[in-house]
Scaffold this active site. Structure first.
Site, PDB file in Angstrom:
ATOM      1  N   HIS A 208     -18.223  39.940  30.011  1.00 28.99           N
ATOM      2  CA  HIS A 208     -18.716  38.359  30.308  1.00 28.99           C
ATOM      3  C   HIS A 208     -18.651  37.847  31.526  1.00 28.99           C
ATOM      4  CE1 HIS A 208     -18.845  34.001  29.188  1.00 28.99           C
ATOM      5  NE2 HIS A 208     -19.412  34.410  28.141  1.00 28.99           N
TER       6      HIS A 208
ATOM      7  N   ASP B 216     -12.786  33.112  33.593  1.00 25.86           N
ATOM      8  CA  ASP B 216     -13.557  33.995  32.635  1.00 25.86           C
ATOM      9  C   ASP B 216     -12.731  35.312  32.270  1.00 25.86           C
ATOM     10  OD1 ASP B 216     -15.836  35.287  31.309  1.00 25.86           O
ATOM     11  OD2 ASP B 216     -16.815  33.372  31.645  1.00 25.86           O
TER      12      ASP B 216
ATOM     13  N   SER C  32     -22.867  30.092  27.533  1.00 29.12           N
ATOM     14  CA  SER C  32     -22.014  30.571  28.556  1.00 29.12           C
ATOM     15  C   SER C  32     -22.811  30.839  29.656  1.00 29.12           C
ATOM     16  CB  SER C  32     -21.157  31.818  27.866  1.00 29.12           C
ATOM     17  OG  SER C  32     -20.147  31.763  27.175  1.00 29.12           O
TER      18      SER C  32
END
Length: 1417
Positions: free
Chosen positions: A328, A100, A518
């Site tokens: 994220h 990520d 996600s």
């Protein structure tokens, strides 16, 4: 816009929130209903007891507990029940790798495991290369521990630090790191804003106020208009104005200033130690001290926002600084494995360890790269081989590939699963609700990954989205849908796709709401960690195949939810574990079944190719493949046999019922009979059950999807599609998340469609329905994004809403309309789709060859259509050939795939010349628009200015990204990687294309008549095209227009759009890409060989200079250029930039043709001509030779030609190059102060001072020779002429210009030498009159900021302490050519003014703008 990483696509939810507003007093009352004294609060308002009672009643329904369990949802998938039943199977002994944007080990819940002691984030890598620092340079500190950093700062190591260094030579490694791309842009903005508030605003406001006050005082003392002031008063006024301008300029550029820190690295007994000088002062005792993360698990805060860690590679040559390119990755990790004090907000597997693998590259925003993905996979392989097993990978990133049956990155992903046994979980994507929108991954060549769709539960709606009422659980509208384009199943299961979870410290928030697949993927990754934790503790053998099979078989199928979005259904952890335990002895647990359809190796059957009237047979190959097949015992392969029962879920998909399968490939035929299928999408699945144990579920599946389209009548009427409806008003009923899909075969010659929508519900008023419109056409070997429309539309009953979009004739169009999942209420929508079309159908209609002359277009329309063609060319393309292509092995520690598979790079170098400010995009055509499907694992380019400052970075999706480039020379370095050297050799000639946006578009004219096109006569007027073909002609662009367009040199083609319809909606969407191929450029005798052969240009705009709004960032390139513009007769000495940068005028005659003698000029004999040629030859060598020889040649020239003034100037240049330092005033002065004689060096330094003084005096004498011999009055008289009508006026002008330029140069050299002598003697005030006299003599001919005089003007300003003028002159020089010395002088100017805050910023700018090496890939 390139396809963004899936991590960055978050859809903002429109929340329906009812907010009850209470007055301050009623709010107070609600807290104390039992206290009568509370009524005193309302005494002034005389509120009645009835009101008080009503308020009490209104607040009596307050719920004192928050539904925290739904913030990080776990109940929906059985996680809570599983952990209650098996509390020890909480992720213990399991490691999850997070591919990520980086994980923050300091984020809440990610510090430790459940025991509160053990580190959770055990490894942290930046695989992208964004954080890499080149540390190859070694420096040995002196006896005091000092050394020079790459920023130019003197760094000081304390005795304690020196003692830690275990290097044999006590050397340290030095590097420089720009920290701007280690954090997201918004965080970077916050960091800059905080620094500005702390260190900038106060001193700058004071300085600005003082500068304004000085101007006011001057104006009050010197009344009248500024132009009428005397020259000495005028320069004072200019100086004050420029000081204020300087302050304002730096205020504007402050936010763009990038910060780079010195890095020092050396070995210690406990591994490598990194020191990062974040103070920028050089005291390394106060620097950040960070050990290698793998050994120390240390993180340090660069400031209040950003925490970093480090790793070291290649025996210290590369320092890897690990930051985060977005929040994220931390959010994802918190969902998978967060460990909090409150179990409600825990992640799914709170006791699982985390390995952070950053695949998002901060140089690209946060886009993943092939380099990052491959390095991350290599690290997983390495850890597995070392016994530090990675059990699960979560990847909430991805793109859409143009094909999925091949690609190097996909092959390596399969290897991770099939050889190393890692369970790989990937988000399916946020690109629904249309079909075939699953991203890559999970859509790769084999169905080896677990793809996850996004589900939202009623509890999530309440706790996360504050919706006023809960709706039934469903998938999010935007979650990507099956099937994959090749028919495979991309979505395995669905899981909660939203959470309010932890985020990095730099967000200034503990947690944030994010939603998307996600967020669904880490939920499943965490659930897999629970399963593996339990299996390990029960010593049950498993494989990625048995895990995926268990998840699929036990998932809860949601009958009311879109089947294409949920895969096998909603994840059910409890049942999956029970299935794995029950079938622990199954012989197929350690193998997978490879299913490939046809020659294209498709993963399923997908029929979407027009109206289907006949059955179709498909050959399906089925092959059992063992885990780590190459190392499997041959006996196991020999003994393998399974007898299968094949069951089709639909009668129109048929195959044999039984299959006996041993080790090897079996082929079966699947017949699809769509003849009885109505229009729409139809799905089936053929499941293969082991006849020995049917209860364990299917061993493999063959997914089948068939699309039968609506076919519209294509007569003389416009084709219109209307959906079937049982309502009287022909409307379709929509509840929240209702999806209506219509598949229409687009009629021939259709080029655009118009969708009309209207709510038919009565009494809706202003209430609108929120609809998600997604149209899609699948084109061969292209991703689902290539022909689609995707938008959210509000539709009401008041008026009709229309939307136009482009379509491709002959291809099936999916018209998908969905009511948004959070949009409450029922809506009845009436809609229709009208097809329109007009385009050219002749071959190569949209490519025009300039050399072929007139271009013909044969236009046809779907039905009668008004046309008004417009052809606009908007960009110019330049093809760049590589100057160099070098293949070399990459890092022996980071870029070797186990075992021993070395990865190589082919490093291409290109040159790009930008003649004027332009917006430019770059792409490598043979690599462009392919990442996961590419044969090569990575293709990244970096664009640098002439000073090696990084300007822009791009990769596989860079074609549509434009960067503003200043005038100048640029270098582009392109890296392509692969483990096979021979493949890299085959691309050695790869071109790069630079696309320049045209400032003024070029419009081409249309003609109906060929002859009118030839003569440029009557143009085409708006017309109607019916069923017959209409021919129009396009005239080529004249050379005159091309010249006026200022196209870049060596332009190969122009590109733009051609549009036919007169209809406004059609003109917006029915655009056809058009290329205009230019004739090859004439070959010139001088060619740089780089495909872009413009002459060297100077660079940088005034805004970019110094204060330099643009010079602060890498986007301002300052190329190499001569210090002043040479004339056609200039002698260009070997070191023309030496001294103070004034060029010399000469009378060098032109060369004859082919080297033959030139005829003597009129009135000159051959001997005269020879003497002049000998003189000019001698002059060219005055500046090249050693001083003694130069003096000898000079004496010979002057003796033979006493009036040849250029000889004096050329000798001055020789003296400057050999004996004088070319330095700006403050730099020169400060240098003299720092070089005061000390100790044993007194005699030597005195001798150097004597030589310097002698050289300056000689310069003055030589300059005076020119000044005395020049008839100044004659020059002034000549330039006072308004018109010169003499017959030889041009010749006279040339001669007078030469004399003037030589005079200005002589005056400038003299003035600078006088000023330097005054500095040496500390007598500036005493010699000010001399300096002023030179200044006034010069400004009689040119402005002070003219490049011929600007160097002296700078010294003149210094003599008067006019620092504002000095700033302005430096800015002017930066426009011509940017150098580090100019920035140093700017820093000195601000230091002299007392603006230390600006001085610090300029030093940062200097470090960033003048790196010593190119950046690492």
């Amino acid at each position: 816009m390139i396809l963004l990483a899936r991590s960055q696509i978050y859809f903002q939810q429109t929340l329906c929130i009812s907010i009850f507003l209470y007055s301050k007093h009623s709010f107070t009352c609600s807290f104390f209903p039992h206290k009568k004294t509370a009524t005193t609060t309302f005494r002034a308002h005389s509120e009645s007891s009835n009101k008080f009672d009503s308020m009490s009643m209104a607040t009596s329904g307050i719920v004192e507990s928050f539904p925290t369990g739904a913030l990080v949802p776990k109940a929906e998938t059985g996680v809570l029940n599983f952990l209650q039943k098996y509390p020890e199977y909480d992720g213990k002994d399991v490691t999850i790798a997070i591919f990520d944007s980086g994980v923050d080990p300091r984020a809440t819940g990610l510090e430790t495991l459940v025991d509160g002691k053990t580190i959770k984030v055990i490894e942290r890598y930046d695989c992208s290369g964004c954080g890499d620092v080149d540390m190859k340079k070694k420096v040995t500190p002196d006896e005091n521990g000092t050394l020079k950093g790459l920023s130019g700062t003197t760094l000081k190591l304390s005795p304690e630090l020196l003692a830690l260094n275990t290097d044999a030579d006590k050397a340290v490694r030095v590097g420089l790191k720009c920290f701007g791309d280690l954090v997201p842009s918004k965080v970077r903005d916050n960091i800059v804003a905080q620094a500005k508030l702390k260190h900038w605003d106060k001193p700058h406001k004071i300085a600005t106020a003082n500068a304004s006050r000085k101007i006011s005082e001057f104006e009050s003392q010197n009344t009248g208009e500024a132009p009428k002031l005397q020259w000495d008063k005028k320069i004072i006024k200019e100086n004050l104005d420029y000081e204020l301008e300087m302050l304002n300029s730096y205020e504007k550029v402050y936010n763009d200033v990038k910060t780079s820190y010195d890095c020092v690295l050396f070995p210690t007994a406990n591994g490598w130690l990194t020191l990062i000088d974040t103070t920028e002062q050089g005291n390394l005792d106060q620097a950040l001290r960070i050990g290698e993360y793998s050994k120390t698990h240390e993180t340090q805060n660069v400031d209040d926002f950003l925490s970093i860690s480090v790793n070291v590679h290649d025996e210290g040559d590369v320092l890897e600084v690990v930051g985060m390119c977005s929040p994220h990755g931390t959010h994802v990790s918190s969902i998978a494995s967060g460990n909090h004090s409150s179990r409600d907000v825990d992640g799914v597997a709170p006791n699982a360890k985390i390995v952070s693998m950053t695949i998002g590259d901060g140089r690209l925003g946060s886009m993943e790269t092939g380099t990052a993905l491959v390095r991350a996979m290599m690290k997983v392989m390495e850890l597995c081989r070392e016994g530090r097993r990675i059990d699960v990978i979560n990847m909430s990133y991805g793109e859409h590939a143009n094909w999925s049956n091949s690609g190097r990155i996909g092959d390596l992903m399969n290897e991770i699963v099939n050889k190393y046994g890692v369970v790989w979980v990937a988000s399916a994507g946020n690109h629904g609700p249309a079909l075939s929108t699953v991203g890559t991954p999970p859509d790769i060549s084999q169905p080896s990954l677990i793809g996850v769709g996004a589900y939202v539960s009623p509890q999530m709606m309440e706790a996360e989205y504050a919706m006023r009422e809960k709706l039934p659980g469903n998938v999010y509208t935007w979650t990507s849908r099956d099937p994959c384009i090749d028919g495979g199943q991309g979505v395995t299961v669905c899981a909660p796709g939203g959470a309010i979870a932890s985020v990095p410290q730099f967000t200034m928030s503990k947690s944030q709401l994010m939603n998307g697949t996600s967020m669904a993927a880490p939920h499943v990754a965490g659930a897999v960690a629970l399963l593996i934790s339990g299996l390990k503790q029960q010593n049950i053998e498993y494989s990625p195949y048995s895990i995926k099979r268990a998840l699929s078989v036990t998932a809860t199928k949601l009958s009311y939810v879109d089947p294409f979005a949920q895969g096998h259904g909603l994840l059910n952890v409890e049942k999956a574990f029970e299935h794995l335990v029950e079938h622990r002895q199954s012989k197929d647990n350690m193998l997978r079944f490879s299913v490939h359809v046809g020659n294209n190796m498709a993963k399923g059957i997908h029929v979407r190719q027009g109206l289907l009237r006949n059955f179709i047979d498909f050959n399906v190959n089925i092959e059992p493949v063992f885990f780590n097949d190459k190392e499997t015992d041959p006996k196991d392969k020999f003994n393998f046999n399974v007898r299968l029962n094949l069951i089709s879920s639909q009668t129109w998909a048929q195959c044999g019922s039984f299959l006996d399968l041993s080790y090897g490939t079996r082929s079966i035929v699947v017949r699809i009979d769509p003849t009885g299928l109505p229009p729409g999408v139809h799905s089936a699945v053929i499941r293969a059950y082991d006849t020995d144990c049917v209860t364990k579920g299917p061993l493999f599946e063959i997914p089948v999807t068939v699309v039968q389209p609506h076919v519209l009548e294509s007569d003389l009427n416009t084709p219109i599609f209307e959906p079937a409806s049982s309502k009287g008003d022909n409307s379709v009923e929509f509840q929240p998340n209702t999806i209506q899909r219509d598949f229409i075969l687009v009629p021939d010659r259709a080029t655009w469609a118009v969708l009309r929508m209207r709510i038919t519900d009565p009494n809706r008023g202003k209430d609108t329905g929120k609809f998600f419109l997604h149209t899609n056409q699948l084109l061969p070997k292209q991703s689902c994004r290539k022909s689609e429309t995707m938008k959210i539309i509000s539709v009401s009953s008041d008026h009709e809403t229309t939307t136009a979009f482009k379509v491709k004739a002959g291809k099936i169009l999916e018209l998908c309309i969905a009511k948004y999942w959070s949009n409450h209420g029922q809506s009845h929508l009436k809609y229709s789709l009208e097809f329109r079309g007009v385009e050219a159908f002749n071959p190569n209609a949209y490519v025009m060859q300039s050399g072929k002359g007139i271009h013909k277009l044969e236009i046809e329309a779907l039905v009668a259509e008004d046309i008004q063609p417009q052809l606009q060319l908007k960009a110019a393309a330049v093809v760049l050939k590589p100057n160099e292509a070098k293949i070399s092995p990459l890092s022996a520690s980071r870029d070797v795939i186990p075992e021993g598979r070395q990865v190589y790079q082919n490093l291409f170098v290109y040159s790009l010349n930008v003649a004027k400010v332009a917006e430019v995009s770059l792409h490598a055509p043979i690599f462009n628009d392919s990442l996961y499907e590419s044969e090569f694992e990575s293709q990244m380019w970096m664009l640098y200015d002439a000073n090696k400052a990084l300007v822009a970075t791009g990769d596989a999706h860079s074609q549509n990204f434009f960067t503003k480039l200043e005038k100048g020379e640029y270098t582009i370095r392109l890296q392509v990687r692969h483990e096979k050297r021979d493949l890299l050799e085959k691309i050695a000639d790869a071109n790069l294309v630079a696309t320049f946006k045209l400032v003024n578009f070029i419009n081409l004219d249309f003609y109906e008549n060929y002859n009118q096109c030839i003569v440029g006569g009557r143009k085409l007027t708006p017309a109607v095209v019916r069923r017959s073909t209409r021919v129009v002609y396009v005239a080529p662009i004249s050379q005159e227009r091309l010249n006026k367009a200022n196209l870049p040199a060596q332009c190969s083609w122009l590109s733009g759009n051609l549009v036919f319809p007169k209809d406004e909606a059609g003109r917006r969407v029915a655009l056809h890409s058009f290329s205009y191929i230019l004739n090859p450029a004439e070959k010139k005798s001088c060619s740089s060989g780089n495909g872009n052969n413009s002459a060297n240009n100077s660079a940088a705009s005034a805004a970019a200079a110094a204060a330099v709004p643009a010079a602060v960032n890498a986007n301002t390139a300052k190329p190499k250029a001569p210090a002043s513009p040479p004339s056609a007769t200039s002698v260009q000495p070997a070191n023309s930039a030496a001294g103070d940068g004034v060029a010399t005028q000469t009378d060098t005659p032109p060369e004859g043709n082919g080297g033959s003698p030139v005829s003597p000029k009129k009135g000159k004999t051959n001997s005269d001509e020879y003497a002049e040629m000998l003189r000019d030859f001698q002059c060219t060598h005055i500046v090249k030779c050693e001083p003694e020889m130069a003096e000898k040649i000079y004496s010979e020239v002057v003796e033979a030609h006493p009036k040849h003034l250029q000889a004096h100037l050329l000798l001055i240049q020789n003296i400057e190059a050999a004996q004088l330092k070319s330095a700006f005033p403050l730099t020169f002065t400060n240098g003299q102060k720092s070089e005061k004689p000390k100790g044993d060096n007194v005699e030597q330094q005195n001798e150097e001072q004597k030589k310097l003084r002698s050289a300056l005096e000689r310069v003055i004498k030589l300059a005076d020779n020119v000044i005395v011999e020049t008839d100044v009055e004659a020059l002034l008289s000549y330039y006072g002429l308004k018109n010169d009508t003499r017959s030889d006026a041009a010749k006279i002008k040339t001669n007078m210009d030469k004399q003037r330029n030589n005079l200005i140069e002589a005056l400038s050299k003299k003035g600078i030498a006088i000023a330097k002598l005054a500095v040496l003697d500390d007598s500036l005030k005493d010699r000010l009159a001399e300096i002023n006299q030179v200044y006034t003599d010069i400004i009689k001919f040119v402005d002070a900021n003219d490049l011929k005089a600007i160097h002296f003007a700078l010294w003149h300003a210094y003599a008067h302490a006019h620092y504002g003028r000095m700033y302005k002159y430096i800015v002017k020089l930066i426009e011509d050519k940017r150098t580090r010395e100019q920035y140093d002088e700017l820093a000195a100017i601000n230091s002299a003014l007392g603006h230390e805050h600006i001085t610090a910023v300029i030093k940062r700018m200097t470090v960033t703008s003048f790196p010593t090496t190119y950046r690492l890939f």
